[in-house]
Motif scaffolding. Structure first.
Motif, PDB file in Angstrom:
ATOM      1  N   GLN A 174       0.828  -1.216   0.000  1.00  0.00           N
ATOM      2  CA  GLN A 174       0.000   0.000   0.000  1.00  0.00           C
ATOM      3  C   GLN A 174       0.858   1.260   0.000  1.00  0.00           C
ATOM      4  N   ASN A 175       2.043   1.167   0.618  1.00  0.00           N
ATOM      5  CA  ASN A 175       2.913   2.338   0.747  1.00  0.00           C
ATOM      6  C   ASN A 175       4.027   2.248  -0.298  1.00  0.00           C
ATOM      7  N   THR A 176       3.622   2.269  -1.582  1.00  0.00           N
ATOM      8  CA  THR A 176       4.565   2.127  -2.694  1.00  0.00           C
ATOM      9  C   THR A 176       4.719   3.437  -3.437  1.00  0.00           C
ATOM     10  N   ASN A 177       5.978   3.747  -3.755  1.00  0.00           N
ATOM     11  CA  ASN A 177       6.286   4.967  -4.504  1.00  0.00           C
ATOM     12  C   ASN A 177       6.948   4.576  -5.816  1.00  0.00           C
ATOM     13  N   MET A 178       6.401   5.032  -6.925  1.00  0.00           N
ATOM     14  CA  MET A 178       6.953   4.708  -8.241  1.00  0.00           C
ATOM     15  C   MET A 178       7.944   5.793  -8.659  1.00  0.00           C
ATOM     16  N   LEU A 179       9.182   5.371  -8.963  1.00  0.00           N
ATOM     17  CA  LEU A 179      10.192   6.280  -9.479  1.00  0.00           C
ATOM     18  C   LEU A 179      10.216   6.171 -11.004  1.00  0.00           C
ATOM     19  N   ILE A 214       9.432   1.489  -5.100  1.00  0.00           N
ATOM     20  CA  ILE A 214       9.979   1.370  -3.749  1.00  0.00           C
ATOM     21  C   ILE A 214       8.812   1.321  -2.767  1.00  0.00           C
ATOM     22  N   ALA A 215       8.740   0.242  -2.011  1.00  0.00           N
ATOM     23  CA  ALA A 215       7.696   0.094  -0.996  1.00  0.00           C
ATOM     24  C   ALA A 215       8.350  -0.021   0.366  1.00  0.00           C
ATOM     25  N   LYS A 216       7.711   0.565   1.359  1.00  0.00           N
ATOM     26  CA  LYS A 216       8.269   0.468   2.718  1.00  0.00           C
ATOM     27  C   LYS A 216       7.135   0.313   3.715  1.00  0.00           C
ATOM     28  N   SER A 217       7.466  -0.288   4.843  1.00  0.00           N
ATOM     29  CA  SER A 217       6.485  -0.434   5.910  1.00  0.00           C
ATOM     30  C   SER A 217       6.222   0.933   6.546  1.00  0.00           C
ATOM     31  N   ASP A 218       5.181   1.018   7.335  1.00  0.00           N
ATOM     32  CA  ASP A 218       4.804   2.271   7.980  1.00  0.00           C
ATOM     33  C   ASP A 218       5.902   2.693   8.963  1.00  0.00           C
ATOM     34  N   PRO A 219       6.529   3.874   8.760  1.00  0.00           N
ATOM     35  CA  PRO A 219       7.604   4.309   9.660  1.00  0.00           C
ATOM     36  C   PRO A 219       7.156   4.457  11.113  1.00  0.00           C
ATOM     37  N   ASP A 220       5.873   4.736  11.316  1.00  0.00           N
ATOM     38  CA  ASP A 220       5.371   4.930  12.685  1.00  0.00           C
ATOM     39  C   ASP A 220       4.947   3.620  13.341  1.00  0.00           C
ATOM     40  N   SER A 221       4.918   2.548  12.556  1.00  0.00           N
ATOM     41  CA  SER A 221       4.495   1.262  13.108  1.00  0.00           C
ATOM     42  C   SER A 221       5.644   0.594  13.854  1.00  0.00           C
ATOM     43  N   GLU A 222       5.298  -0.168  14.887  1.00  0.00           N
ATOM     44  CA  GLU A 222       6.302  -0.905  15.652  1.00  0.00           C
ATOM     45  C   GLU A 222       6.365  -2.375  15.244  1.00  0.00           C
ATOM     46  N   ASP A 223       5.705  -2.718  14.134  1.00  0.00           N
ATOM     47  CA  ASP A 223       5.726  -4.100  13.654  1.00  0.00           C
ATOM     48  C   ASP A 223       7.095  -4.450  13.087  1.00  0.00           C
ATOM     49  N   TYR A 224       7.484  -5.718  13.270  1.00  0.00           N
ATOM     50  CA  TYR A 224       8.717  -6.229  12.705  1.00  0.00           C
ATOM     51  C   TYR A 224       8.370  -7.254  11.627  1.00  0.00           C
ATOM     52  N   ALA A 237      11.727  -2.711   5.222  1.00  0.00           N
ATOM     53  CA  ALA A 237      10.913  -2.959   6.415  1.00  0.00           C
ATOM     54  C   ALA A 237      11.845  -3.207   7.599  1.00  0.00           C
ATOM     55  N   ARG A 238      11.328  -2.976   8.771  1.00  0.00           N
ATOM     56  CA  ARG A 238      12.129  -3.142   9.978  1.00  0.00           C
ATOM     57  C   ARG A 238      12.181  -4.614  10.379  1.00  0.00           C
ATOM     58  N   ARG A 239      13.411  -5.157  10.470  1.00  0.00           N
ATOM     59  CA  ARG A 239      13.592  -6.549  10.888  1.00  0.00           C
ATOM     60  C   ARG A 239      13.493  -6.679  12.406  1.00  0.00           C
ATOM     61  N   ASN A 240      14.147  -5.759  13.089  1.00  0.00           N
ATOM     62  CA  ASN A 240      14.097  -5.709  14.548  1.00  0.00           C
ATOM     63  C   ASN A 240      14.363  -4.277  14.978  1.00  0.00           C
ATOM     64  N   GLU A 241      14.624  -4.092  16.238  1.00  0.00           N
ATOM     65  CA  GLU A 241      14.765  -2.732  16.764  1.00  0.00           C
ATOM     66  C   GLU A 241      15.901  -1.962  16.104  1.00  0.00           C
ATOM     67  N   HIS A 242      16.967  -2.664  15.689  1.00  0.00           N
ATOM     68  CA  HIS A 242      18.151  -1.983  15.172  1.00  0.00           C
ATOM     69  C   HIS A 242      18.429  -2.252  13.699  1.00  0.00           C
ATOM     70  N   THR A 243      17.605  -3.045  13.017  1.00  0.00           N
ATOM     71  CA  THR A 243      17.943  -3.483  11.665  1.00  0.00           C
ATOM     72  C   THR A 243      16.818  -3.203  10.679  1.00  0.00           C
ATOM     73  N   ILE A 244      17.196  -2.652   9.527  1.00  0.00           N
ATOM     74  CA  ILE A 244      16.274  -2.458   8.407  1.00  0.00           C
ATOM     75  C   ILE A 244      16.661  -3.437   7.308  1.00  0.00           C
ATOM     76  N   GLY A 245      15.709  -4.240   6.857  1.00  0.00           N
ATOM     77  CA  GLY A 245      15.963  -5.174   5.769  1.00  0.00           C
ATOM     78  C   GLY A 245      15.485  -4.606   4.445  1.00  0.00           C
ATOM     79  N   ILE A 246      16.258  -4.827   3.389  1.00  0.00           N
ATOM     80  CA  ILE A 246      15.884  -4.379   2.045  1.00  0.00           C
ATOM     81  C   ILE A 246      16.004  -5.561   1.096  1.00  0.00           C
ATOM     82  N   SER A 247      14.937  -5.834   0.345  1.00  0.00           N
ATOM     83  CA  SER A 247      14.978  -6.848  -0.703  1.00  0.00           C
ATOM     84  C   SER A 247      14.763  -6.173  -2.045  1.00  0.00           C
ATOM     85  N   ALA A 248      15.501  -6.636  -3.055  1.00  0.00           N
ATOM     86  CA  ALA A 248      15.426  -6.020  -4.379  1.00  0.00           C
ATOM     87  C   ALA A 248      15.212  -7.100  -5.429  1.00  0.00           C
TER      88      ALA A 248
END
Length: 659
Positions: free
Chosen positions: A547-552, A558-568, A594-605
C-alpha cells in the motif's frame, strides 16, 4: 654602537700592551730621559691615531647599518606589496581590514578593504572556523593554498595552480593495465568449422581494435581468448563515463547460433609499480569472472572495487567434469579431518539449510561425524516448518548444534564447510570461522569484495540456481554408495524450488537434472509446498507494505512499511513483497524496506533483468544476483534507509558503478 676596541677580547690585550709600553718607557726614562721623552710622545701619537681610527670606524659602521636598515625596510615593503603571495587581515566579524595588491589583483577588484569575507570568498569563513591550519581552495579559477593564523587573524595565499596542474597531469598519465578475457569463447566456438571460427575471431579483434584506436589504447592479443591493454588514468576516466560500452558492443555484434560472446575486463590502476599493476589487474579479472563475467572490475589500492556492466544473466557454462573434480576433492578433505562442521548464513533460508543437510550427507557417506550450526532464534516461518519436520527424524536432528557447541567441539583437524555465502560478515558465527583453519566455501552467489580468507577449496558457480543444486551434483559424484532418506532429499529440493521461485528464475537444464535426481531419492514435492505455504498474517503484512509504494522513473518501485508502526517483518515477508511488487504492471525493478528488529532495516530487491539490483545492494553493503539481491542496514531509521537506497539507485542510473 659600542667601539670595536671596547670589545672584551680586544680591549683587555690592548690595555695590557699599553700598560707594558708605559712601564718600558718609565724604565727607559730612568736611564735615558731624552729617549724616555721621545717614547712618551711616540706613545701619545699612537694612542691619538688609534682614537681617530676608532672614531672613523664607528662612523662608517653606523652609516652602513643605517643604509642597511633602510634597504631592509624597503625590501620588506617591496616583498609585502609586490611578491606573488596574497596576504589578508580580517577582524572578528570577518570583515577585511587589509590586503596586499597581489591578493586584490586575484579578485580583479581595486580594493577589498571593508568587504565581508562572505561576499568576497564564501569558502574562506568555514576554513577559519574549522581546526585546519592549511587548505587548498579555488578562487576565480585558480588554486590557492591558504595558511591560517587565527591568533593574528591573518591569511596567507599561495598560488598553486601550476603545481596542481602538474599533479593532475601526472595523475592523468599514470599507467593503467587491463586484462581482457572472452568469457565463453570455447562454448561459442565449440563445434564450429574453421572458417566460422576465423570469422568470429576477426570480428572480435576488429571491434576491440577499433575501441582501442578510438580511445588511444595499446591493445595486444595474447591468446585466442585473452587480450592485454595499456592505457592511462585519463583514458580510464573517459571509459568509466561511457560505462565501458565495449561490453555491449561485443555482446550485441558477436551472436552465433543465438549465443553472444561476452567480455570480462580486470583493471589495475593507482600504483606506479608495473608488478603491482599486473597483480591488481589479474585480481580484478578473477573477481569479474567470479561474479559471472560480462563486466569490468577495477581494483584500487585502498581495497575498494568498482564494477561496470554485469547486465546479463550469467549463462550456464560449468561442466559436470568440474562438479566431479570438486566432489572428489571434497571427499579427500573430509577424509583427512576428524569431523565436519557445516555453517550457512545468518537468518538461513531453505537453500542454506537444504545445502547444509546435503553436505552433512557427504560427511556421513565418508564415515565422518558431521554437525550443522543453527541459531533457532534466527529462522523464518518456512524454515521453522522445515525444522519441525526435521525434528521428527531424531538421527538428523541430533546433528544440529548451537554456535557455542560448535566452538567447543572444533579442533585443529576439523573442517568447516560454509554454504550459501562467501562473506565472513554474513556467516552465523564469525568466531568459529576465525578459529577453524580448514575452510571450504560452496556458494552460488556472485563473488563480492569481501571473501573468506585462504579457504582450502572454493566451489562458486554464479550460473547455478542455488547452492542446493551444486550440493546435489556433488552428492551424485560421491564414489561410495549413497542412501538418502525422504527428508534429506526434500530439504535439498526445497532449497532449489525456493531460490528459483518454483523453477521460473535462474533455471537451467542442470537445475531440472538435480531436481529429477532428488525426486528419484524420495523428495516429497507436496511437503515442499507445505513448507512454502503462507500464513494469512503474512499476507496481510505484505499487503500493508505494498500500500505504501512509490513509483520512481524507469519503472522502479519502492515500498516500505509504515515508519510509525512498531511491527517487525522477517526477511521472507520482505522478499515475498518484492516478488509480488515485481509482478505488477509497469514495474521493472522493485525495492522493499521494512524493519527486521529494533536496530535493523531489511531491504529486498528484485528486477526483470534490465536493472542490476546486485550492484545497487552492494552499494549498501549487501549482495546477490542481477535480478535478486538484498541487504541489511544497522542502526538507521526507515527514512534514513530509504534515503540511502534512493542515493544508491541514482548513482547506479547515472554511472552504473559501485566503489
Amino acid at each position: 654602537m659600542p667601539s670595536f676596541y671596547e670589545k672584551p677580547f680586544i680591549r683587555y690585550p690592548l690595555f695590557a700592551l699599553i700598560g707594558l709600553t708605559a712601564i718600558s718607557i718609565i724604565i727607559i726614562f730612568y736611564y735615558r730621559w731624552m729617549i724616555g721623552v721621545a717614547g712618551v710622545f711616540l706613545l701619545g701619537a699612537i694612542l691619538f691615531l688609534l682614537k681617530i681610527a676608532d672614531k672613523k670606524l664607528k662612523v662608517e659602521m653606523e652609516t652602513y647599518i643605517s643604509t642597511l636598515s633602510y634597504r631592509l625596510k624597503r625590501v620588506g615593503e617591496e616583498a609585502l606589496m609586490e611578491m606573488p603571495i596574497g596576504i589578508m587581515l580580517f577582524n572578528e566579524h570577518y570583515h577585511i581590514e587589509w590586503t596586499n595588491p597581489f591578493l586584490t589583483s586575484c579578485f580583479h577588484e581595486d580594493t577589498l578593504v571593508g568587504r565581508s569575507m562572505y561576499d568576497v570568498a564564501e569558502s574562506l569563513v568555514p576554513l577559519v572556523k574549522q581546526e585546519v591550519d592549511t587548505e587548498t581552495i579555488t578562487l576565480h579559477e585558480r588554486k590557492f593554498k591558504v595558511i591560517i593564523k587565527r591568533e593574528e587573524r591573518l591569511l596567507y595565499f599561495f598560488d598553486v595552480t601550476e603545481q596542481t596542474e602538474i599533479e593532475k597531469q601526472y595523475e592523468d598519465e599514470r599507467t593503467v593495465l587491463a586484462l581482457i578475457f572472452l568469457d565463453n569463447y570455447d562454448e561459442v566456438t565449440q563445434g564450429l568449422d574453421d572458417q566460422t571460427k576465423s570469422t568470429i575471431n576477426s570480428q572480435v579483434t576488429s571491434l576491440l581494435n577499433k575501441w582501442a584506436t578510438d580511445n588511444g589504447i595499446f591493445l595486444k592479443r595474447t591468446s585466442s581468448e585473452r587480450f592485454m591493454a595499456i592505457l592511462n588514468e585519463n583514458i580510464l576516466i573517459k571509459l568509466e563515463k561511457g560505462k565501458f560500452s565495449i561490453l555491449d558492443e561485443v555482446r550485441e555484434q558477436t551472436t552465433v547460433q543465438n549465443i553472444s560472446l561476452t567480455l570480462s575486463i580486470g583493471i589495475g590502476s593507482g600504483v606506479p609499480s608495473l608488478t603491482e599493476l599486473g597483480d591488481l589487474a589479474q585480481s580484478s579479472l578473477d573477481l569479474a569472472l567470479g561474479r559471472g563475467g560480462d563486466q569490468v572490475a577495477i581494483k584500487q589500492t585502498n581495497g575498494k572495487v568498482k564494477f561496470y556492466g554485469g547486465k546479463t544473466n550469467p549463462m550456464e557454462k560449468r561442466t559436470r567434469v568440474r562438479a566431479r573434480v570438486i566432489s572428489h576433492a571434497l571427499t579427500e578433505i573430509i577424509s583427512e579431518s576428524d569431523k565436519v562442521i557445516i555453517m550457512g548464513h545468518k537468518y538461513p533460508d531453505m537453500d542454506s539449510i537444504g545445502s547444509a543437510i546435503g553436505i552433512l550427507k557427504v560427511a556421513q557417506v565418508n564415515e565422518k561425524e558431521g554437525f550443522i550450526v543453527l541459531d533457532q532464534n534466527e529462522i523464518d516461518t518456512g524454515v521453522q516448518r522445515l525444522i519441525q519436520e526435521v525434528k521428527q527424524h531424531s538421527d538428523l536432528w541430533s546433528r544440529f548444534i548451537t554456535r557455542e557447541e560448535a566452538l567447543e567441539i572444533s579442533t585443529d583437524d576439523t573442517v568447516l564447510i560454509v554454504v550459501d555465502t562467501h562473506k565472513p560478515s554474513l556467516v552465523i558465527d564469525e568466531k568459529l570461522l576465525n578459529k577453524v583453519d580448514n575452510v571450504v566455501v560452496i556458494d552460488h552467489h556472485r563473488r563480492g569484495e569481501e571473501f573468506i580468507k585462504d579457504p582450502l577449496l572454493v566451489y562458486m558457480e554464479p550460473y547455478a540456481s542455488s547452492t542446493a543444486e551444486l550440493v546435489t551434483e556433488l552428492l551424485e559424484y560421491q564414489t561410495k554408495r549413497l542412501k538418502m532418506n525422504m527428508i534429506e532429499a526434500t530439504s535439498l529440493l526445497a532449497g532449489i524450488i525456493v531460490d528459483t521461485k518454483s523453477f521460473t528464475l535462474r533455471t537451467g537444464s542442470r537445475t531440472f537434472d538435480a531436481a529429477s535426481y532428488l525426486r528419484s531419492k524420495g523428495a516429497d514435492t507436496i511437503l515442499v509446498q507445505k513448507f512454502m505455504r503462507e500464513d494469512i498474517d503474512h499476507y496481510v503484512k505484505r499487503s500493508k507494505i505494498i500500500q505504501n509504494t512509490n513509483m520512481l522513473k524507469d519503472g522502479i518501485a519502492i515500498a516500505k512499511s509504515d515508519p510509525d508502526s512498531e511491527d517487525y517483518f522477517d526477511q521472507v515477508i520482505i522478499a515475498q513483497t518484492a516478488d509480488t511488487l515485481l509482478a505488477m504492471s509497469g514495474v521493472v525493478a522493485s525495492f522493499v524496506l521494512a524493519r527486521r528488529n529494533e536496530h535493523t532495516i531489511g531491504i529486498s530487491a528484485r528486477s526483470l533483468g534490465d536493472i542490476n539490483v546486485q550492484l545497487i545492494m552492494e552499494a549498501l553493503d549487501g549482495g546477490g544476483h542481477l535480478t535478486n539481491a538484498a541487504t541489511q542496514l544497522e542502526h538507521v531509521s526507515l527514512l534514513e534507509a530509504e534515503e540511502r537506497l534512493n542515493h544508491a539507485i541514482e548513482e547506479y542510473l547515472e554511472g552504473g558503478t559501485k566503489s
